[in-house]
Design a protein around this motif. Structure first.
Motif, PDB file in Angstrom:
ATOM      1  N   ASP A   1       0.802  -1.215   0.000  1.00  0.00           N
ATOM      2  CA  ASP A   1       0.000   0.000   0.000  1.00  0.00           C
ATOM      3  C   ASP A   1       0.837   1.270   0.000  1.00  0.00           C
ATOM      4  O   ASP A   1       0.295   2.364   0.042  1.00  0.00           O
ATOM      5  CB  ASP A   1      -0.926   0.030   1.226  1.00  0.00           C
ATOM      6  CG  ASP A   1      -1.954  -1.091   1.189  1.00  0.00           C
ATOM      7  OD1 ASP A   1      -2.195  -1.627   0.098  1.00  0.00           O
ATOM      8  OD2 ASP A   1      -2.499  -1.418   2.258  1.00  0.00           O
ATOM      9  N   VAL A   2       2.139   1.151  -0.026  1.00  0.00           N
ATOM     10  CA  VAL A   2       3.017   2.313   0.047  1.00  0.00           C
ATOM     11  C   VAL A   2       3.789   2.435  -1.257  1.00  0.00           C
ATOM     12  O   VAL A   2       4.114   1.443  -1.884  1.00  0.00           O
ATOM     13  CB  VAL A   2       4.042   2.153   1.198  1.00  0.00           C
ATOM     14  CG1 VAL A   2       4.388   3.506   1.787  1.00  0.00           C
ATOM     15  CG2 VAL A   2       3.558   1.240   2.286  1.00  0.00           C
ATOM     16  N   THR A   3       4.081   3.669  -1.642  1.00  0.00           N
ATOM     17  CA  THR A   3       4.819   3.866  -2.877  1.00  0.00           C
ATOM     18  C   THR A   3       6.291   3.522  -2.691  1.00  0.00           C
ATOM     19  O   THR A   3       6.873   3.742  -1.632  1.00  0.00           O
ATOM     20  CB  THR A   3       4.699   5.329  -3.370  1.00  0.00           C
ATOM     21  OG1 THR A   3       5.098   6.190  -2.328  1.00  0.00           O
ATOM     22  CG2 THR A   3       3.292   5.642  -3.821  1.00  0.00           C
ATOM     23  N   GLU A   4       6.875   2.985  -3.740  1.00  0.00           N
ATOM     24  CA  GLU A   4       8.290   2.600  -3.742  1.00  0.00           C
ATOM     25  C   GLU A   4       9.152   3.822  -3.433  1.00  0.00           C
ATOM     26  O   GLU A   4       8.897   4.911  -3.925  1.00  0.00           O
ATOM     27  CB  GLU A   4       8.660   2.044  -5.120  1.00  0.00           C
ATOM     28  CG  GLU A   4      10.063   1.507  -5.217  1.00  0.00           C
ATOM     29  CD  GLU A   4      10.224   0.144  -4.558  1.00  0.00           C
ATOM     30  OE1 GLU A   4      11.319  -0.125  -4.062  1.00  0.00           O
ATOM     31  OE2 GLU A   4       9.265  -0.625  -4.555  1.00  0.00           O
ATOM     32  N   GLY A   5      10.150   3.648  -2.611  1.00  0.00           N
ATOM     33  CA  GLY A   5      11.077   4.733  -2.302  1.00  0.00           C
ATOM     34  C   GLY A   5      10.659   5.587  -1.117  1.00  0.00           C
ATOM     35  O   GLY A   5      11.408   6.430  -0.664  1.00  0.00           O
ATOM     36  N   GLU A   6       9.453   5.377  -0.608  1.00  0.00           N
ATOM     37  CA  GLU A   6       8.982   6.135   0.553  1.00  0.00           C
ATOM     38  C   GLU A   6       9.557   5.483   1.812  1.00  0.00           C
ATOM     39  O   GLU A   6       9.144   4.407   2.221  1.00  0.00           O
ATOM     40  CB  GLU A   6       7.455   6.099   0.588  1.00  0.00           C
ATOM     41  CG  GLU A   6       6.832   6.895   1.704  1.00  0.00           C
ATOM     42  CD  GLU A   6       5.303   6.769   1.672  1.00  0.00           C
ATOM     43  OE1 GLU A   6       4.724   6.729   2.758  1.00  0.00           O
ATOM     44  OE2 GLU A   6       4.733   6.705   0.585  1.00  0.00           O
ATOM     45  N   MET A   7      10.529   6.142   2.417  1.00  0.00           N
ATOM     46  CA  MET A   7      11.199   5.581   3.587  1.00  0.00           C
ATOM     47  C   MET A   7      10.539   6.093   4.871  1.00  0.00           C
ATOM     48  O   MET A   7      10.080   7.224   4.924  1.00  0.00           O
ATOM     49  CB  MET A   7      12.681   5.952   3.576  1.00  0.00           C
ATOM     50  CG  MET A   7      13.434   5.447   2.353  1.00  0.00           C
ATOM     51  SD  MET A   7      13.415   3.669   2.180  1.00  0.00           S
ATOM     52  CE  MET A   7      14.807   3.245   3.177  1.00  0.00           C
ATOM     53  N   VAL A   8      10.523   5.256   5.888  1.00  0.00           N
ATOM     54  CA  VAL A   8       9.915   5.605   7.172  1.00  0.00           C
ATOM     55  C   VAL A   8      11.012   5.648   8.230  1.00  0.00           C
ATOM     56  O   VAL A   8      11.799   4.708   8.355  1.00  0.00           O
ATOM     57  CB  VAL A   8       8.849   4.552   7.561  1.00  0.00           C
ATOM     58  CG1 VAL A   8       8.305   4.823   8.955  1.00  0.00           C
ATOM     59  CG2 VAL A   8       7.733   4.519   6.537  1.00  0.00           C
ATOM     60  N   VAL A   9      11.064   6.749   8.986  1.00  0.00           N
ATOM     61  CA  VAL A   9      12.028   6.868  10.082  1.00  0.00           C
ATOM     62  C   VAL A   9      11.447   6.137  11.287  1.00  0.00           C
ATOM     63  O   VAL A   9      10.381   6.500  11.780  1.00  0.00           O
ATOM     64  CB  VAL A   9      12.320   8.346  10.427  1.00  0.00           C
ATOM     65  CG1 VAL A   9      13.253   8.442  11.631  1.00  0.00           C
ATOM     66  CG2 VAL A   9      12.921   9.067   9.221  1.00  0.00           C
ATOM     67  N   LEU A  10      12.168   5.120  11.756  1.00  0.00           N
ATOM     68  CA  LEU A  10      11.716   4.347  12.909  1.00  0.00           C
ATOM     69  C   LEU A  10      12.126   4.999  14.221  1.00  0.00           C
ATOM     70  O   LEU A  10      11.360   5.038  15.176  1.00  0.00           O
ATOM     71  CB  LEU A  10      12.282   2.921  12.854  1.00  0.00           C
ATOM     72  CG  LEU A  10      11.912   2.103  11.627  1.00  0.00           C
ATOM     73  CD1 LEU A  10      12.623   0.766  11.652  1.00  0.00           C
ATOM     74  CD2 LEU A  10      10.398   1.906  11.570  1.00  0.00           C
ATOM     75  N   THR A  11      13.365   5.503  14.259  1.00  0.00           N
ATOM     76  CA  THR A  11      13.872   6.142  15.471  1.00  0.00           C
ATOM     77  C   THR A  11      15.129   6.917  15.131  1.00  0.00           C
ATOM     78  O   THR A  11      15.688   6.775  14.038  1.00  0.00           O
ATOM     79  CB  THR A  11      14.160   5.103  16.579  1.00  0.00           C
ATOM     80  OG1 THR A  11      14.401   5.779  17.814  1.00  0.00           O
ATOM     81  CG2 THR A  11      15.340   4.226  16.236  1.00  0.00           C
ATOM     82  N   GLU A  12      15.558   7.735  16.066  1.00  0.00           N
ATOM     83  CA  GLU A  12      16.835   8.435  15.917  1.00  0.00           C
ATOM     84  C   GLU A  12      17.717   8.046  17.096  1.00  0.00           C
ATOM     85  O   GLU A  12      17.264   7.997  18.232  1.00  0.00           O
ATOM     86  CB  GLU A  12      16.639   9.952  15.869  1.00  0.00           C
ATOM     87  CG  GLU A  12      17.937  10.671  15.570  1.00  0.00           C
ATOM     88  CD  GLU A  12      17.747  12.099  15.092  1.00  0.00           C
ATOM     89  OE1 GLU A  12      18.770  12.772  14.860  1.00  0.00           O
ATOM     90  OE2 GLU A  12      16.594  12.537  14.947  1.00  0.00           O
ATOM     91  N   LEU A  13      18.965   7.748  16.802  1.00  0.00           N
ATOM     92  CA  LEU A  13      19.925   7.370  17.832  1.00  0.00           C
ATOM     93  C   LEU A  13      20.914   8.506  18.027  1.00  0.00           C
ATOM     94  O   LEU A  13      21.270   9.199  17.071  1.00  0.00           O
ATOM     95  CB  LEU A  13      20.661   6.087  17.426  1.00  0.00           C
ATOM     96  CG  LEU A  13      19.774   4.879  17.126  1.00  0.00           C
ATOM     97  CD1 LEU A  13      20.631   3.716  16.632  1.00  0.00           C
ATOM     98  CD2 LEU A  13      18.964   4.483  18.349  1.00  0.00           C
ATOM     99  N   ARG A  14      21.372   8.658  19.261  1.00  0.00           N
ATOM    100  CA  ARG A  14      22.265   9.771  19.624  1.00  0.00           C
ATOM    101  C   ARG A  14      23.545   9.272  20.271  1.00  0.00           C
ATOM    102  O   ARG A  14      23.752   8.078  20.448  1.00  0.00           O
ATOM    103  CB  ARG A  14      21.545  10.697  20.612  1.00  0.00           C
ATOM    104  CG  ARG A  14      20.239  11.264  20.128  1.00  0.00           C
ATOM    105  CD  ARG A  14      20.457  12.543  19.437  1.00  0.00           C
ATOM    106  NE  ARG A  14      19.162  13.125  19.074  1.00  0.00           N
ATOM    107  CZ  ARG A  14      19.023  13.932  18.084  1.00  0.00           C
ATOM    108  NH1 ARG A  14      20.057  14.269  17.370  1.00  0.00           N
ATOM    109  NH2 ARG A  14      17.853  14.433  17.782  1.00  0.00           N
TER     110      ARG A  14
END
Length: 169
Positions: free
Chosen positions: A71-84
């Motif tokens: 259901d999502v377009t190719e190349g659409e990336m999802v940010v899961l989390t940010e690490l520091r």
């Protein structure tokens, strides 16, 4: 730089309870490198075996949702989390040497990472079994924490989906 690497490692959870000597042994394996915003460090499904410690800056853990949904377009990336600073990524490769489960992208300019090659770290663990035991114990605790958080997130999404289905009917 060796002393500062030891200091960075000392505040990293997977090196918790390491003695100063043990921290220096691990620090000797680290390769420090600076990256810029947008640099891709690891790609989802690649097969690499390095672990990284964030010495300064941050990275985003992103994934391609088309792996689990059409259901999502190719190349659409999802940010899961940010690490520091002080956090690690790539640690699963120490255990299974399998494919990367996500893409890692630098999120801050002048991010400094400490790269640790699996082979060299495992040789160090074989040479110093107490160090190896501590590392594997801490690694297991780190992975258990991440699994529990992932489980909680999945349950929250399931609850939201159930609620939206009830609202729709």
């Amino acid at each position: 730089m060796q002393q500062s690497i030891s200091a960075i490692l000392s505040v990293t959870d997977i090196f918790d309870t390491f003695t100063e000597t043990q921290l220096q042994l691990v620090a000797a394996l680290c390769e420090s490198q600076t990256y810029q915003t947008g640099d891709i460090l690891l790609r989802e499904n690649d097969q690499t075996t390095e672990m990284y410690v964030i010495a300064r800056g941050g990275v985003e853990v992103i994934m391609n949702p088309t792996f689990v949904s059409n259901d999502v377009t190719e190349g659409e990336m999802v940010v899961l989390t940010e690490l520091r600073q002080g956090q690690v990524f790539g640690e699963v490769a120490l255990v299974d040497q399998g494919m990367r489960s996500a893409t890692i992208r630098v999120s801050q300019a002048h991010t400094v990472l400490l790269r640790i090659a699996r082979k060299r770290l495992m040789q160090l663990c074989d040479t110093y079994p107490e160090l190896g035991y501590k590392l594997m114990k801490n690694l297991a605790a780190d992975l258990a924490f991440k699994i529990r958080n992932t489980d909680l997130t999945i349950r929250q999404y399931q609850l939201m989906l159930s609620q939206s289905k009830l609202d729709a009917s």
